[in-house]
Design an enzyme around this catalytic site. Structure first.
Site, PDB file in Angstrom:
ATOM      1  N   LYS A   1       0.856  -1.074  -0.116  1.00 41.40           N
ATOM      2  CA  LYS A   1      -0.092  -0.073  -0.090  1.00 41.40           C
ATOM      3  C   LYS A   1       0.696   1.301  -0.089  1.00 41.40           C
ATOM      4  O   LYS A   1       0.370   2.290  -0.426  1.00 41.40           O
ATOM      5  CB  LYS A   1      -0.849   0.038   1.276  1.00 41.40           C
TER       6      LYS A   1
ATOM      7  N   ASP B   1     -10.362   3.002   1.529  1.00 42.42           N
ATOM      8  CA  ASP B   1     -10.335   2.304   2.968  1.00 42.42           C
ATOM      9  C   ASP B   1     -10.629   3.193   3.910  1.00 42.42           C
ATOM     10  O   ASP B   1     -11.611   3.028   4.777  1.00 42.42           O
ATOM     11  CB  ASP B   1      -9.094   1.724   3.223  1.00 42.42           C
TER      12      ASP B   1
HETATM   13  P1  NAP Z   1       0.097  -3.522   6.733  1.00 46.55           P
HETATM   14  O1  NAP Z   1       0.346  -2.468   6.049  1.00 46.55           O
HETATM   15  O2  NAP Z   1       1.123  -4.673   6.351  1.00 46.55           O
HETATM   16  O3  NAP Z   1       0.091  -3.626   8.436  1.00 46.55           O
HETATM   17  C1  NAP Z   1       0.251  -4.543   9.206  1.00 46.55           C
HETATM   18  C2  NAP Z   1       0.075  -4.070  10.531  1.00 46.55           C
HETATM   19  O4  NAP Z   1      -0.196  -5.279  11.403  1.00 46.55           O
HETATM   20  C3  NAP Z   1       1.328  -3.459  11.103  1.00 46.55           C
HETATM   21  O5  NAP Z   1       0.804  -2.232  12.116  1.00 46.55           O
HETATM   22  C4  NAP Z   1       1.927  -4.370  11.985  1.00 46.55           C
HETATM   23  O6  NAP Z   1       2.775  -3.994  12.822  1.00 46.55           O
HETATM   24  C5  NAP Z   1       0.838  -5.471  12.459  1.00 46.55           C
HETATM   25  N1  NAP Z   1       1.159  -6.549  12.604  1.00 46.55           N
HETATM   26  C6  NAP Z   1       1.541  -7.571  11.716  1.00 46.55           C
HETATM   27  N2  NAP Z   1       1.708  -8.763  12.719  1.00 46.55           N
HETATM   28  C7  NAP Z   1       1.588  -8.482  13.845  1.00 46.55           C
HETATM   29  C8  NAP Z   1       1.956  -9.178  14.880  1.00 46.55           C
HETATM   30  N3  NAP Z   1       2.192 -10.334  14.908  1.00 46.55           N
HETATM   31  N4  NAP Z   1       1.613  -8.614  16.215  1.00 46.55           N
HETATM   32  C9  NAP Z   1       1.299  -7.177  16.325  1.00 46.55           C
HETATM   33  N5  NAP Z   1       1.089  -6.667  15.235  1.00 46.55           N
HETATM   34  C10 NAP Z   1       1.381  -7.178  14.071  1.00 46.55           C
HETATM   35  O7  NAP Z   1      -1.286  -4.184   6.477  1.00 46.55           O
HETATM   36  P2  NAP Z   1      -2.601  -3.369   6.105  1.00 46.55           P
HETATM   37  O8  NAP Z   1      -2.843  -3.113   4.817  1.00 46.55           O
HETATM   38  O9  NAP Z   1      -2.589  -2.100   6.979  1.00 46.55           O
HETATM   39  O10 NAP Z   1      -3.745  -4.648   6.791  1.00 46.55           O
HETATM   40  C11 NAP Z   1      -4.022  -4.734   8.212  1.00 46.55           C
HETATM   41  C12 NAP Z   1      -5.268  -5.541   8.211  1.00 46.55           C
HETATM   42  O11 NAP Z   1      -6.241  -4.831   7.676  1.00 46.55           O
HETATM   43  C13 NAP Z   1      -4.986  -6.837   7.430  1.00 46.55           C
HETATM   44  O12 NAP Z   1      -5.621  -8.179   7.983  1.00 46.55           O
HETATM   45  C14 NAP Z   1      -6.151  -6.522   6.208  1.00 46.55           C
HETATM   46  O13 NAP Z   1      -6.681  -7.563   5.577  1.00 46.55           O
HETATM   47  C15 NAP Z   1      -7.188  -5.515   6.835  1.00 46.55           C
HETATM   48  N6  NAP Z   1      -7.869  -4.545   5.900  1.00 46.55           N
HETATM   49  C16 NAP Z   1      -8.930  -4.847   5.802  1.00 46.55           C
HETATM   50  C17 NAP Z   1      -9.864  -3.914   5.131  1.00 46.55           C
HETATM   51  C18 NAP Z   1     -11.369  -3.977   5.076  1.00 46.55           C
HETATM   52  O14 NAP Z   1     -11.637  -3.428   3.910  1.00 46.55           O
HETATM   53  N7  NAP Z   1     -11.947  -4.639   5.746  1.00 46.55           N
HETATM   54  C19 NAP Z   1      -9.209  -2.978   4.365  1.00 46.55           C
HETATM   55  C20 NAP Z   1      -7.865  -2.846   4.560  1.00 46.55           C
HETATM   56  C21 NAP Z   1      -6.837  -3.606   5.371  1.00 46.55           C
HETATM   57  P3  NAP Z   1       4.401  -3.567  12.575  1.00 46.55           P
HETATM   58  O15 NAP Z   1       4.408  -2.260  12.050  1.00 46.55           O
HETATM   59  O16 NAP Z   1       5.060  -4.021  13.743  1.00 46.55           O
HETATM   60  O17 NAP Z   1       4.740  -4.691  11.444  1.00 46.55           O
END
Ligand code: NAP
Length: 487
Positions: free
Chosen positions: A279, A315
């Site tokens: 992203k 989003d």
């Molecule tokens: P991203 O940019 O990769 O960010 C991931 C986040 O999760 C970071 O803050 C990361 O922390 C944290 N994280 C990952 N593994 C972790 C763990 N084991 N313990 C604690 N924190 C952890 O991903 P994203 O795009 O923001 O998406 C995040 C989630 O939202 C996903 O599940 C995605 O499917 C969901 N989402 C849903 C929608 C919807 O429409 N419902 C839209 C967008 C995203 P660090 O910085 O420490 O790595």
């Protein structure tokens, strides 16, 4: 042409799945090597409706045949003798044996480890063999491998069939009509794929509608890693169908954002959804950013505008819309149209989804607290959004929170056994919104609900952001009622 591969052990199962596959496929591939009694294959020719391809591979060729070479060649020769439409013969079969086998032959080359760079040359060399068709199937270890396969040309008079194995190769199967490949393959029985990454014929036809793809079909997709869990192909292909759009939406498993320009160029990409981990990293490969996406610093939607690619973020608005639509009525202020104004929101995460949600919550007047496993990223986001930062270890150590939002990937498949917040620390007055939507009810939501909390599923946000993407790409307004059931 869509070919259904039947890889069953018994004749009865092969008949059952052959009949089922006939609804979706133009051709049936009988994998004799999977049959307990391969010598009985003529029964299948009698009981099923052709046309047929007959194949019999050894374990070295990716098959299950453990008999002698002589037995295998005799089976193939019998198939040819019975006038089956195609006999698949591996390139390792000596030319004199191929001559004895006879029939209409597909000479097939497999590489189960990689996609070599000199495949075009390999195909051109195979054109010199005395065969009718040439098939090339290689393992793709990157999206770039799949794009290379899609560029292959016959280089001679014999038509070619090209397939990429593994998840990265899926696009070669879905978009084969955008290549020189004569046909694609799918599994007759969804639980028995005969090659790594082989989708079922039903999926190819009913979900992706690949039989309708032509040169004019516009290509869209989701760029991410992982993408196999994504519901977006299911949703958008359904919407394209509903709204009569000549378009297909496919999963692009992409390791590095720098592959985007090549992908966009090869497929004349008209738009894409962007997910983890691209992203932010995809931004340098776009021509322009919509101001809201620029403010958020993350893109979840790419739109092709003439010959330029513009980044958007759907989003943020979807997160706030989902919360407002699902906010418990009995907790709305008397005059309050905007339920988030002045509310304390604890946001878990600092990735793309957190940036989008955090920006929207702040705009709605929420008092925002941000916590993240990696302190530096969390602090940076908190500073950008004029929010307070809370160390990850201290996230439960708070006064009352009106809304807890999970924007981490914790709880998402395959981490569905994990939760980013211990439920026994939740107060029943706290509304809990989990952005994770696969599974629709995460462990966090289940445990929060058991604590008496009002919960909001990630599906509420997901469907809303998808509808906004659809509007950006097609200029069509779809409603939530136009979406297929998500779970
Ligand atoms: P991203 O940019 O990769 O960010 C991931 C986040 O999760 C970071 O803050 C990361 O922390 C944290 N994280 C990952 N593994 C972790 C763990 N084991 N313990 C604690 N924190 C952890 O991903 P994203 O795009 O923001 O998406 C995040 C989630 O939202 C996903 O599940 C995605 O499917 C969901 N989402 C849903 C929608 C919807 O429409 N419902 C839209 C967008 C995203 P660090 O910085 O420490 O790595």
């Amino acid at each position: 042409m869509i070919c259904a591969t039947i890889a069953e052990e018994t004749i009865d199962d092969a008949i059952k799945w052959g009949r089922e596959a006939r609804k979706w496929a133009d051709l049936l591939e009988l994998r004799l090597d999977y049959l307990d009694e391969p010598g009985r294959f003529p029964t299948l020719l009698e009981r099923l409706k052709g046309p047929f391809m007959v194949t019999c591979r050894t374990p070295e060729q990716g098959g299950e045949f453990h008999g002698s070479d002589g037995e295998r060649f005799r089976l193939l020769a019998e198939a040819a003798n019975r006038q089956v439409d195609y006999v698949d013969v591996d390139v390792t079969v000596p030319a004199e044996e191929r001559e004895t086998i006879g029939g209409t032959q597909v000479l097939s080359y497999h590489n189960f480890d990689e996609t070599p760079e000199d495949l075009q040359e390999t195909i051109e060399n195979l054109q010199d063999e005395d065969v009718d068709y040439i098939k090339v199937a290689t393992r793709c270890t990157d999206l770039g491998d799949a794009l290379s396969l899609m560029d292959l040309k016959p280089g001679g008079t014999r038509p070619i069939i090209v397939l990429g194995m593994g998840e990265f190769g899926l696009i070669t199967r879905l978009l084969y009509r955008k290549t020189h490949s004569l046909m694609t393959f799918g599994a007759a029985n969804p639980t028995r794929p005969a090659a790594p990454g082989q989708p079922s014929v039903e999926e190819l036809r009913s979900e992706y509608r690949i039989h309708q793809v032509d040169q004019a079909t516009e290509v869209y997709g989701v760029i991410g890693d992982p993408v196999a869990h994504s519901r977006s192909p299911y949703i958008f292909n359904h919407l394209f169908d509903q709204f009569d759009q000549n378009a297909i939406y496919v999963p692009f498993r992409m390791l590095r954002s720098e592959t985007l320009p090549r992908l966009a160029d090869r497929l004349d990409l008209q738009g894409a959804s962007v997910t983890i981990p691209h992203k932010r990293t995809v931004i340098p490969y776009l021509h322009t950013l919509n101001p809201y996406a620029e403010k958020i610093g993350a893109v979840n939607t790419i739109v092709r505008i003439e010959d330029r690619y513009e980044g958007y973020n759907t989003d943020a608005r979807a997160a706030i819309d989902a919360v407002i639509a699902c906010w418990p009525e009995n907790r709305l202020d008397a005059e309050g149209e905007d339920p988030l104004a002045g509310k304390r929101v604890l946001l878990l995460g600092a990735g793309g989804a957190a940036r989008a949600g955090g920006t929207a919550f702040r705009q709605a007047g929420a008092d925002l607290l941000i916590t993240n496993r990696t302190e530096e990223t969390g602090r940076e986001l908190a500073e950008n959004l004029d929010a307070a930062f809370v160390r990850w270890e201290d996230r439960t150590d708070r006064d009352h929170i009106d809304l807890l939002v999970n924007a981490t990937s914790v709880g998402m498949e395959p981490m569905e056994d994990m939760t980013p917040f211990p439920a026994d620390e939740l107060n029943e007055d706290t509304v809990v919104f989990d952005m994770v939507y696969t599974p629709p009810e995460t462990r966090l939501l289940r445990e929060a609900s058991e604590q008496g909390c009002h919960t909001i599923s990630g599906e509420e946000m997901f469907s809303r952001q998808a509808l906004k993407q659809f509007k950006l790409w097609t200029d069509e307004y779809a409603n939530r009622e136009d979406l297929p059931p998500l779970s």
